[in-house]
Design a protein around this motif. Structure first.
Motif, short mmCIF file in Angstrom:
data_model
loop_
_atom_site.label_atom_id
_atom_site.label_comp_id
_atom_site.label_asym_id
_atom_site.label_seq_id
_atom_site.Cartn_x
_atom_site.Cartn_y
_atom_site.Cartn_z
N UNK A 8 105.77 62.72 39.82
CA UNK A 8 107.00 62.80 38.90
C UNK A 8 106.35 62.83 37.72
N UNK A 9 105.32 61.86 37.35
CA UNK A 9 104.52 61.57 36.20
C UNK A 9 103.94 62.98 35.52
N UNK A 10 103.37 63.69 36.40
CA UNK A 10 102.73 65.11 36.23
C UNK A 10 104.00 66.15 35.78
N UNK A 11 104.76 66.16 36.79
CA UNK A 11 105.74 67.38 36.51
C UNK A 11 106.76 67.02 35.44
N UNK A 12 106.93 65.96 35.05
CA UNK A 12 107.60 65.44 33.66
C UNK A 12 106.68 65.85 32.43
N UNK A 13 105.60 65.65 32.58
CA UNK A 13 104.79 65.97 31.18
C UNK A 13 104.54 67.36 31.00
N UNK A 14 104.28 68.11 32.20
CA UNK A 14 103.86 69.58 32.25
C UNK A 14 104.79 70.48 32.62
N UNK A 15 105.92 70.07 33.63
CA UNK A 15 106.69 70.96 34.07
C UNK A 15 106.21 71.36 35.35
N UNK A 16 107.04 71.94 36.43
CA UNK A 16 106.43 71.91 37.57
C UNK A 16 105.29 73.10 37.98
N UNK A 17 105.64 74.20 37.43
CA UNK A 17 104.72 75.29 37.60
C UNK A 17 103.20 75.01 36.95
N UNK A 18 103.36 74.51 35.56
CA UNK A 18 101.87 74.00 34.89
C UNK A 18 101.52 72.84 35.56
N UNK A 19 102.17 71.85 36.05
CA UNK A 19 101.44 70.78 36.68
C UNK A 19 100.96 71.33 38.08
N UNK A 20 101.41 72.13 38.90
CA UNK A 20 100.84 72.66 40.05
C UNK A 20 99.69 73.47 39.80
N UNK A 21 99.74 74.36 38.83
CA UNK A 21 98.64 75.22 38.52
C UNK A 21 97.41 74.35 37.93
N UNK A 22 97.92 73.53 37.13
CA UNK A 22 96.53 72.65 36.55
C UNK A 22 96.02 71.83 37.87
N UNK A 23 96.86 71.25 38.76
CA UNK A 23 96.41 70.52 39.58
C UNK A 23 95.42 71.33 40.90
N UNK A 24 95.65 72.70 40.90
CA UNK A 24 95.07 73.10 42.03
C UNK A 24 94.17 74.19 41.57
N UNK A 25 94.27 74.83 40.24
CA UNK A 25 93.23 75.72 40.04
C UNK A 25 92.11 75.09 39.12
N UNK A 26 90.96 75.24 39.74
CA UNK A 26 89.50 74.85 39.12
C UNK A 26 89.34 75.90 38.00
#
Length: 241
Positions: A117-135
């Motif tokens: 929730x913290x990550x999605x609220x700050x970045x939005x769902x797509x950017x949070x997912x991309x930032x979390x899994x793309x090195x």
């Protein structure tokens, strides 16, 4: 043991869970019912615990601003795990309700929902997912390998390891205590005469492992709360992967 055959049926472990939760609430209410400027007795102990969580976990991992924001959650997790674990060394209870997967799973789900929730609220769902899994800054071909690894590590293994670590440690401790004290009973009352000499050794081993179990109780509460704070911090800074 209660309400058998209904949706509200309770077994012994659930009753222990409810009892220890009630003890936690009573202890905190008693500690801060009439707070003194110079704390003494139970208030002093409770304040020391809260200050420890605030300074050594929340502020240390998240910083003062974010630490203050998430302090109620992390403190609740710390003291919840601590008190539920303590029943493992209380005579007559003799088991932590965290030794069964239900409660560790609930706590892990709370931590999982919070940091996502913290990550999605700050970045939005797509950017949070991309930032979390793309090195970043790796050859494109490696993304085929790294993206699944990062996804599994971040979104599957985190709640799994939180759950299993707490449950397995408390279950293992329970089994070891049962082993030592059951061996003591066997040597004293059921074994042949010459084997009774082993009873003091198994009894001492049981007491020694009880002291070790107390250390594990505190350590597991600290680790669970610390990792929750770490995961929240990682979600807050997902773009600096």
């Amino acid at each position: 043991m209660l309400f058998e055959g209904t949706p509200f049926e309770l077994d012994r472990l659930m009753l222990i869970r409810i009892l220890m939760a009630a003890v936690l609430v009573i202890v905190m209410l008693a500690a801060f019912r009439r707070p003194q400027l110079v704390p003494r007795g139970l208030q002093n102990v409770a304040e020391y615990g809260l200050v420890f969580v605030k300074e050594q976990i929340c502020d240390e991992v998240l910083g003062k601003e974010s630490g203050k924001r998430f302090f109620p959650l992390i403190a609740s997790i710390f003291f919840g795990v601590l008190f539920l674990n303590f029943s493992s060394v209380i005579p007559g209870l003799n088991i932590s309700s965290n030794a069964r997967i239900g409660m560790p799973l609930v706590l892990a789900v709370v931590a999982y929902i919070t940091f996502n929730y913290v990550g999605i609220k700050k970045y939005g769902f797509l950017k949070y997912m991309r930032s979390s899994i793309v090195v970043p800054n790796v050859p494109p071909a490696l993304h085929v390998l790294l993206i699944p690894i990062e996804f599994i590590s971040t979104f599957l293994l985190r709640p799994f390891t939180l759950t299993v670590r707490l449950m397995a440690n408390m279950l293992a401790g329970h089994i070891m205590l049962v082993l030592f004290f059951s061996a003591t009973q066997f040597f004293l009352f059921d074994a042949v005469t010459w084997m009774k000499v082993f009873s003091p050794f198994s009894l001492l081993a049981g007491f020694g492992f009880t002291l070790f179990e107390v250390l594990v109780i505190f350590l597991q509460a600290y680790v669970f709360a610390l990792l929750t704070a770490v995961y929240i911090g990682l979600a807050q800074h997902a773009d600096s992967h």
